[in-house]
Enzyme design. Structure first.
Site, PDB file in Angstrom:
ATOM      1  N   ARG A   1      39.047  38.077  34.274  1.00 48.62           N
ATOM      2  CA  ARG A   1      37.915  36.654  33.866  1.00 48.62           C
ATOM      3  C   ARG A   1      38.153  35.141  34.516  1.00 48.62           C
ATOM      4  O   ARG A   1      39.567  35.218  35.352  1.00 48.62           O
ATOM      5  CB  ARG A   1      38.167  36.712  32.611  1.00 48.62           C
ATOM      6  CG  ARG A   1      37.390  37.791  31.767  1.00 48.62           C
ATOM      7  CD  ARG A   1      36.409  37.550  30.184  1.00 48.62           C
ATOM      8  NE  ARG A   1      35.467  39.090  30.205  1.00 48.62           N
ATOM      9  CZ  ARG A   1      35.660  38.483  28.296  1.00 48.62           C
ATOM     10  NH1 ARG A   1      36.008  37.654  27.748  1.00 48.62           N
ATOM     11  NH2 ARG A   1      34.820  39.639  28.670  1.00 48.62           N
TER      12      ARG A   1
ATOM     13  N   ASN B   1      38.367  42.761  36.946  1.00 45.68           N
ATOM     14  CA  ASN B   1      36.834  42.990  35.655  1.00 45.68           C
ATOM     15  C   ASN B   1      36.748  41.860  35.654  1.00 45.68           C
ATOM     16  O   ASN B   1      37.218  40.837  35.151  1.00 45.68           O
ATOM     17  CB  ASN B   1      37.572  43.519  34.916  1.00 45.68           C
ATOM     18  CG  ASN B   1      36.541  43.026  33.643  1.00 45.68           C
ATOM     19  OD1 ASN B   1      36.325  44.452  33.162  1.00 45.68           O
ATOM     20  ND2 ASN B   1      37.016  42.897  32.528  1.00 45.68           N
ATOM     21  N   GLU B   2      35.345  41.437  35.516  1.00 49.75           N
ATOM     22  CA  GLU B   2      34.211  40.168  34.900  1.00 49.75           C
ATOM     23  C   GLU B   2      34.575  39.142  36.212  1.00 49.75           C
ATOM     24  O   GLU B   2      35.056  38.324  35.546  1.00 49.75           O
ATOM     25  CB  GLU B   2      34.754  40.611  33.738  1.00 49.75           C
ATOM     26  CG  GLU B   2      33.553  41.552  32.859  1.00 49.75           C
ATOM     27  CD  GLU B   2      33.773  41.329  31.455  1.00 49.75           C
ATOM     28  OE1 GLU B   2      34.677  40.887  31.048  1.00 49.75           O
ATOM     29  OE2 GLU B   2      33.572  42.364  31.244  1.00 49.75           O
ATOM     30  N   ASN B   3      34.936  39.674  37.433  1.00 50.22           N
ATOM     31  CA  ASN B   3      35.958  38.357  37.837  1.00 50.22           C
ATOM     32  C   ASN B   3      34.344  36.983  38.430  1.00 50.22           C
ATOM     33  O   ASN B   3      34.334  36.551  38.815  1.00 50.22           O
ATOM     34  CB  ASN B   3      36.364  38.723  39.457  1.00 50.22           C
ATOM     35  CG  ASN B   3      37.406  39.797  38.685  1.00 50.22           C
ATOM     36  OD1 ASN B   3      37.041  41.281  39.447  1.00 50.22           O
ATOM     37  ND2 ASN B   3      38.045  39.019  38.438  1.00 50.22           N
TER      38      ASN B   3
END
Length: 819
Positions: A387, A423-425
């Site tokens: 994130r 993850n969830e970039n």
């Protein structure tokens, strides 16, 4: 005789050690200060009797230790992010004349500085990778000071500063859905080595199924390579039965850090798999001037493939990856899980039937990886680029450094099949700029680096659609029946996503459940949900307020609903031949700073076990599909009171992997049902039972061949209709070994238990006792939502008298005298 046994090999935890030399875990005799010191001098200066202001108050602790053991789930505070100090005095007795004394960290959060007396010897940034500090020179310098003998009595003062202060130029982002913990929350080891020793061994394996052979290519990295000329290296490969199958000896002719050692072919290797996790042992010893350095690695031979536009293959056979996730988090200790705790957790996963795990969202302890190898669990391990967007050069260098460390440190584990790059970039927020092309460029850089470091494994990311084409394996966001859509849409939306990627793997699915909360009609919220609008998670979907109807906001958060959701997913996965596999999110509830309003505040409640290993009902749904050991479980072990009209039929569900089951209610048989995985719910093992006011004993006898398993529960059936909750009543329900369990119930104005009450209550205690709270569990939180009109908590009575109380908005406070 030297204090430490000098031998060819001493292993940390008996498995892969970075430096397999004489070593000692530093567990006891530590002191800790929460907060900062004025400088290192405050940690080591002498304190004269009667002059306490000369030093802060230090608390005795043992390792592993986390700053946030309790405050991570304290409902009334933000968890601590800042510095903390540790100190101890070492007995140092290196058996090697010219050897090195090293301090090996298995992980410490998040920035760490190491001191010998008042000399800084090392710094490290990153809370999850392993690293070492060389103490040798600082120790020798300290021994020359008068205080070595006068103040420290021949011991070496070691001080360590850890710091988890918020920092935008570090990963992971504080926008992440987990705590960025601080402290020495993994083991710290004191290690003695010769001056020249084997630092790392890289064992590259390629298994040829047609030739029934495996190629083994071994490279080594030496410490202090300049002095390596003339040293002798001996290697031996030992098979799973303990038989030596290959030996190699050579002399080093030129100093080198990384060097090719040997290549060989192993005929008819015993293959590693989830059912037979065959492990070979590679022993590498280096003799230099009479001093020996030995390193022992566990390796395995296996052949895996993510088929393009197809399933996953292991050793030539299709295998459905049946997975879950793990965060490093536990009740009462946060990230500071002991080896025994970790072993319990991983063994429970295997008991549930797991053959795959994604380690979210950071490199995890070597203990975890070793257990995955020995238990037969395949691994997706990733760096904590999670994130927030993309930072600058310092940020990016840390991400690359952590990728290098993760790959090199866990290179030889046969369980690892995927290196995760992020993850969830696609989640912005940490920086003014959010540039998709720059994120793509950096993802490409990480992908190339990963393949350079390890050409034999896949790369993957989760939920960053604009970079899905860069990595080998992609997992989109699919939360059918929770953040979007209905769980019955799962197969259709998965097939749509499968068609968009060359290699598709579905990680993260499921939903929250408040342990001990149950429902007679758990799927009611689905009538509000729009079907056909997708099943991904979007901005704001995790909020409990606003936006479109969704089960995560409008559902009851009952175990009953989540069991149905999981049951549907698992039965569908058996009819998806193109699916490589999936991983349920997560195995265990964990703490998070971004969910203060959950039924258990600051806890992500999507696990199949609570934060203290208490199994939820959903554990047994997975077990009924995935486990091979015969089992049977009646739904409702934590559901003491059911409800409905007099004589109404109520469904009794049994989760079992047996061929058939017979149900008995108060001694009467209600018939035998055959298991059929496609007969939803409970694979056909369900019965409609007419119920009347009173108590029921429910028993199941399930059979798989000649094996018979049973389960039994007792429930009460309530037919009285209740009104609005009007009164809180607090009672002691049990006491054992000085620990009392107290329970609050919400009653209406006729004293009828309100079985749908979900009020937030707060427990309090005054007197000699102590609440067992800040555990982040349904029975270990002083602020918690009721489950079916009740909630419990435990009290350590400590041999005295106390008064307990419970309050809730709109109610009079209830009191209980505990004597």
């Amino acid at each position: 005789m030297k204090k430490y046994l000098l031998c060819a090999l001493v292993f940390l935890m008996g498995t892969n050690a970075i430096l397999a030399q004489t070593s000692q875990r530093l567990i006891n005799n530590w002191e800790y200060v929460k907060g900062d010191l004025g400088g290192i001098w405050e940690a080591v200066r002498p304190v004269k009797e009667g002059n306490p202001e000369a030093s802060p108050v230090w608390t005795k602790v043992s390792l592993p230790h986390c700053f946030n053991a309790l405050d991570a789930v304290d409902p009334d505070v933000n968890y601590y992010q800042g510095p903390g100090w540790y100190r101890t005095n070492l007995n140092v007795d290196n058996p090697y004349q010219t050897g090195r004394t090293l301090l090996h960290f298995e992980g410490a959060g998040q920035k760490t500085t190491v001191y010998i007396y008042n000399t800084k010897v090392a710094e490290h940034v990153g809370g999850y990778d392993e690293w070492t500090a060389d103490l040798t020179d600082a120790i020798e310098a300290f021994k020359k000071l008068p205080v070595f003998k006068s103040q420290f009595k021949g011991k070496i003062p070691l001080s360590i500063r850890c710091d988890n202060t918020r920092d935008l130029e570090m990963i992971p982002s504080n926008l992440s859905d987990f705590n960025v913990y601080g402290g020495l929350y993994r083991y710290v080891n004191l290690i003695y080595t010769p001056k020249l020793y084997v630092d790392k061994v890289f064992a590259e394996t390629h298994t040829d199924l047609k030739a029934k052979s495996a190629n083994l290519n071994v490279k080594i990295r030496l410490a202090d390579p300049a002095g390596s000329i003339g040293a002798t290296i001996n290697c031996e490969l030992i098979d799973p039965a303990g038989k030596s199958v290959y030996r190699y000896t050579t002399k080093i002719s030129a100093g080198a850090g990384d060097a090719q050692l040997f290549k060989t072919t192993i005929k008819a290797p015993k293959l590693w798999s989830p059912t037979t996790p065959a492990m070979y042992t590679l022993v590498t010893s280096l003799n230099n001037g009479g001093e020996t350095s030995v390193k022992k690695e566990k390796i395995g031979f296996r052949n895996f493939e993510f088929v393009k536009k197809g399933p996953f293959m292991l050793n030539g056979q299709r295998l459905l990856l049946q997975g879950t996730h793990r965060h490093e988090d536990h009740a009462g200790v946060a990230a500071a899980m002991t080896e025994d705790m970790i072993r319990t957790e991983m063994t429970m996963m295997k008991e549930m039937g797991v053959n795959f795990i994604r380690l979210g969202h950071y490199q995890q302890s070597r203990i975890v990886l070793d257990l995955c190898d020995s238990l037969g669990i395949m691994v997706w391990e990733e760096i904590p680029w999670c994130r927030g967007g993309l930072g600058g050069p310092i940020y990016q260098e840390q991400a690359k450094r952590m990728l290098v460390n993760m790959v090199e440190q866990h290179y030889n584990h046969p369980g690892v099949i995927i290196w995760g790059l992020g993850n969830e970039n696609d989640w912005p927020g940490d920086f003014p700029e959010f540039d998709q092309e720059k994120i793509r460029a950096f993802m490409k850089e990480l992908n190339d680096l990963s393949h350079k470091l390890d050409p034999g494994r896949m790369t993957a990311i989760r939920r960053c659609d604009f970079a899905r084409d860069i990595v080998d394996v992609y997992s989109p966001s699919i939360w059918a029946g929770w953040y979007r859509g209905n769980y019955t849409e799962y197969k259709a939306v998965s097939k749509e996503e499968f068609d968009k990627s060359d290699r598709f793997l579905h990680v993260e699915w499921g939903g929250d459940s408040h342990a001990r909360r149950h429902a007679e009609n758990p799927d009611n919220a689905l009538s509000l949900i729009k079907v056909g609008g997708g099943a991904d998670e979007r901005a704001g979907d995790a909020s409990l307020y606003g936006g479109a109807a969704r089960v995560s906001k409008d559902g009851d958060w009952s175990e009953s609903y989540i069991n149905n959701l999981i049951d549907w997913h698992l039965k569908e996965q058996e009819t998806m031949p193109w699916l490589s596999g999936s991983a349920f999110w997560p195995f265990k509830d964990f703490s998070t700073p971004i969910r203060p309003e959950n039924p258990v505040p600051y806890v992500n409640q999507k696990g199949v076990v609570e934060r203290d290993f208490t199994k939820k009902e959903s554990f047994y749904v997975f077990q009924s599909y995935w486990s091979k050991t015969p089992m049977a479980h009646i739904y409702g072990h934590s559901w003491p009171v059911r409800w409905g009209d007099e004589g109404a039929e109520r469904m009794v569900k049994v989760y079992s992997n047996c061929q058939e089951a017979e149900l008995f209610v108060n001694g009467k048989s209600y018939g035998i049902r055959k298991r059929n995985s496609q007969d939803f719910p409970a694979a056909g093992l369900r019965w409609q039972i007419p119920m009347f006011k009173g108590k029921y004993t429910i028993k199941v006898i399930a059979r798989s061949g000649k094996t018979v398993v049973t389960d039994e529960i007792t429930q009460e059936y309530q037919t009285e209709k209740w009104g609005k909750p009007a009164t809180l009543v607090l009672n002691k329900v049990s006491e054992e070994n000085g620990v009392a369990t107290i329970e609050v119930k919400a009653l209406d104005n006729k004293n009828i238990l309100c079985l749908d009450a979900i009020n937030l209550v707060e427990f309090m205690l005054t007197g000699d006792g102590k609440l067992i709270d800040n555990q982040g569990t349904s029975s270990g939180s002083r602020k918690v939502q009721l489950y079916n009109g009740r909630a419990i908590i435990k009290v350590m009575t400590q041999g005295g008298s106390s008064v307990a109380a419970v309050k809730s908005a709109g109610f009079k406070t209830a009191f209980l005298d505990l004597r």
